[in-house]
Design a protein around this motif. Structure first.
Motif, PDB file in Angstrom:
ATOM      1  N   PHE A  12       0.832  -1.197   0.000  1.00  0.00           N
ATOM      2  CA  PHE A  12       0.000   0.000   0.000  1.00  0.00           C
ATOM      3  C   PHE A  12       0.867   1.247   0.000  1.00  0.00           C
ATOM      4  O   PHE A  12       1.993   1.234   0.528  1.00  0.00           O
ATOM      5  N   GLU A  13       0.308   2.324  -0.540  1.00  0.00           N
ATOM      6  CA  GLU A  13       1.000   3.611  -0.575  1.00  0.00           C
ATOM      7  C   GLU A  13       0.045   4.718  -0.129  1.00  0.00           C
ATOM      8  O   GLU A  13      -1.105   4.757  -0.561  1.00  0.00           O
ATOM      9  N   ILE A  14       0.555   5.588   0.750  1.00  0.00           N
ATOM     10  CA  ILE A  14      -0.186   6.799   1.124  1.00  0.00           C
ATOM     11  C   ILE A  14       0.693   8.038   1.003  1.00  0.00           C
ATOM     12  O   ILE A  14       0.212   9.149   1.183  1.00  0.00           O
ATOM     13  N   ARG A  19      -2.893   4.203  -2.900  1.00  0.00           N
ATOM     14  CA  ARG A  19      -2.884   3.135  -3.891  1.00  0.00           C
ATOM     15  C   ARG A  19      -2.632   1.795  -3.220  1.00  0.00           C
ATOM     16  O   ARG A  19      -2.032   1.724  -2.147  1.00  0.00           O
ATOM     17  N   ALA A  20      -3.074   0.748  -3.876  1.00  0.00           N
ATOM     18  CA  ALA A  20      -2.737  -0.625  -3.507  1.00  0.00           C
ATOM     19  C   ALA A  20      -2.145  -1.279  -4.746  1.00  0.00           C
ATOM     20  O   ALA A  20      -2.648  -1.083  -5.861  1.00  0.00           O
ATOM     21  N   LEU A  21      -1.059  -2.013  -4.574  1.00  0.00           N
ATOM     22  CA  LEU A  21      -0.379  -2.649  -5.689  1.00  0.00           C
ATOM     23  C   LEU A  21      -0.184  -4.123  -5.396  1.00  0.00           C
ATOM     24  O   LEU A  21       0.199  -4.498  -4.283  1.00  0.00           O
ATOM     25  N   LEU A 111       3.416  -1.121   3.880  1.00  0.00           N
ATOM     26  CA  LEU A 111       2.927   0.246   3.788  1.00  0.00           C
ATOM     27  C   LEU A 111       4.115   1.184   3.642  1.00  0.00           C
ATOM     28  O   LEU A 111       5.071   1.121   4.431  1.00  0.00           O
ATOM     29  N   ASP A 112       4.074   2.070   2.642  1.00  0.00           N
ATOM     30  CA  ASP A 112       5.226   2.932   2.377  1.00  0.00           C
ATOM     31  C   ASP A 112       5.529   3.869   3.553  1.00  0.00           C
ATOM     32  O   ASP A 112       6.692   4.166   3.828  1.00  0.00           O
TER      33      ASP A 112
END
Length: 566
Positions: A12-14, A19-21, A111-112
């Motif tokens: 996941f990215e916030i 986004r979810a990849l 998670l980023d």
């Protein structure tokens, strides 16, 4: 690759768009509200999030009628796209329903934002171990995780607060990276980055001080002094204050031509990140006499060091000056005058009153669309839609039974329609004039509040001196209407919309009995205000911490608690 319990390839990215990849492919997260629900769960990863908290974060003041059912629908949608192999009738592993609400289970590294924080912790350990090149590389890799503004496209107090915390962490990481590069002697290659970072984070005095040092170390003393003058003009113009002690000390040392770093030992040899007391000039020994062979002598306090501990504390009441430096004076209180009063918007009131009448009620909706855009209030768009709808109803009524073209008399339906036109025009004129006479929030007010909040986060002590969040005081600048619930008197709290005199009194008594609030949400936790009232006012609330004793007023100190706000 780490990931979620159900799919090790999911991450996941916030730190940018939410986004979810899955591997290299981006997962379609569905509607914007469904993406916002995922963002709330990611911000509280591993912890149960009550349904009402999700509703408040995603919908704010305009929650859906069946909020819990809507959240349940969006969670089901997220489960379908994030766990496509899960049977529809089996409980979700990724998003589980716990006793306290929904909990998103995300493994370490998925998670980023977690990877970013881990990178900062690793860089700190490497820096303390003397591995400067490794620490700088770790910080750069952590900062490369950012793809833009955190939680891009999401609005609301919960997301704004999280975005501010993440942005502050990002700015701190840049400061630490720049300090390491300065310690390594890379002042020339650092200058373009520092110029960009000062523009991106104008309130971070650490970055401005580092730019001055880089210019000074590069033999560009005049430009270093010009950078200080630019910073001073910025802080005086925006906030009416001088730069903090950190920049003042850097400026004095540049004027004296003193070096900031010597070659080469670990600048963070001390386990607590506190440098040894700086000796007075008459007792100072050459660096070579005290440094180990091949060692590094740091003569500059890094960003995460807050003060130099002297050998002997001066007696109480005496001024404390950096040894060997010109005395500094505490930041004076702001001038005893209030910001200019806002003028009554005569032109806007006249325009709002005349517009529906001049164009025969057809444009009764125009001013409310303008007000909705300017004030960023969604309800004004609904008002505009209502006036436009009434106008269309009147048109339909007039067309239902029209009088003959050559007839001088109007039919009863036409009389009703024209009466409606007149009523719409008069009603919209009065309504628009009243609305225009109360300017309310504007983009400028939002900008002023954001600037004041950033300043308060950066330096709460000077924020208190300047009266941020104190509309009851005479102040030298406009903070956009912030209210500091920890210090403002009860009568000012009672002026806020939605807060009664009894509730204002309860807030004052509660903070006296139980101490100051750390954040506006504490008003709900302590049972003083309902969640809806706090959400409605969150854009104007701020919680400045109590003064920390032992730090010079106006001085740089990262030991201050951050100012919290909604």
């Amino acid at each position: 690759m780490t990931g979620t319990p159900s799919d090790p390839g999911l991450r996941f990215e916030i730190l940018g768009d939410v986004r979810a990849l899955r591997g290299p492919e981006e997962v379609d997260l569905g509607p914007a509200k469904q993406r916002a629900v995922l963002a709330v769960l990611l911000l509280n990863a591993g912890r149960p999030v009550p349904t009402h908290q999700i509703v408040d974060a995603v919908w704010g003041d305009e929650p859906p009628e069946n909020g819990s059912n809507v959240v349940q629908k969006y969670v089901a949608g997220l489960r379908r796209v994030l766990e496509p192999d899960r049977s529809p009738r089996t409980p979700g592993e990724l998003i589980a329903l716990a006793h306290g609400g929904y909990v998103l289970r995300v493994d370490a590294g998925a998670l980023d934002a977690d990877r970013f924080q881990s990178g900062l912790a690793q860089a700190t350990a490497e820096r303390k171990a003397g591995q400067l090149a490794e620490a700088a590389d770790t910080l750069r890799r952590a900062l490369q995780l950012w793809q833009g503004e955190a939680l891009a496209g999401l609005s609301g107090p919960a997301f704004d607060s999280a975005r501010t915390r993440l942005t502050e962490a990002r700015a701190t990481a840049w400061e630490k990276w720049a300090d390491i590069e300065l310690a390594r002697g890379n002042h020339t290659g650092l200058m373009p980055d520092l110029v960009r970072l000062v523009e991106q984070f104008p309130l971070r005095e650490g970055l401005r001080a580092q730019l001055m040092i880089a210019l000074h170390q590069g033999g560009r003393q005049a430009e270093a002094l010009a950078a200080f003058r630019d910073a001073r003009a910025y802080f005086l113009e925006e906030f009416g204050v001088e730069p903090g002690e950190r920049m003042q000390e850097t400026h004095r040392r540049i004027l004296r031509g003193e070096p900031f770093y010597s070659e080469p030992v670990d600048p963070w040899a001390d386990s607590d990140d506190i440098p040894a007391p700086r000796a007075s000039p008459e007792n100072a020994r050459p660096a070579a006499a005290v440094a180990p062979p091949g060692g590094y002598v740091q003569q500059y306090v890094p960003p995460d060091v807050t003060e130099v501990v002297p050998d002997h504390r001066p007696a109480p009441g005496l001024a404390q000056y950096p040894v060997g430096a010109a005395p500094w004076a505490p930041t004076p209180a702001p001038p005893a005058y209030a910001p200019p009063r806002k003028r009554f918007p005569v032109g806007e009131v006249i325009l709002a009153a005349l517009l529906p009448i001049v164009i025969c009620s057809f444009g009764s909706w125009i001013y409310f669309v303008y007000a909705g855009i300017r004030r960023q209030e969604q309800r004004q768009f609904f008002v505009a839609l209502g006036y436009a709808g009434l106008f269309m109803v009147a048109v339909v009524i007039a067309a239902a039974n029209p009088s003959p073209v050559d007839s001088p008399d109007l039919t009863s339906t036409e009389w009703i329609a024209f009466t409606m036109f007149a009523a719409i025009a008069i009603g919209a004129a009065v309504h628009g004039a009243v609305l225009a006479s109360h300017p309310g929030d504007s983009p400028r007010s939002h900008t002023l509040r954001d600037q004041a909040r950033q300043f308060a986060t950066f330096d709460p002590e000077r924020a208190r001196i300047l009266g941020i969040g104190r509309p009851d005081l005479m102040r030298a600048f406009d903070d956009g209407g912030l209210v500091d619930v920890n210090h403002v008197p009860g009568n000012e709290l009672a002026r806020l919309p939605g807060i009664s005199s009894e509730q204002a009194h309860r807030i004052v008594i509660d903070r006296l009995n139980h101490g100051p609030y750390a954040r506006p949400e504490d008003l709900v936790v302590r049972g003083v205000l309902p969640m809806r009232a706090v959400n409605r006012l969150s854009s104007k609330l701020i919680c400045l911490p109590a003064r920390q004793h032992g730090t010079p007023p106006g001085g740089w100190s990262s030991t201050y608690p951050s100012a919290h706000y909604g």
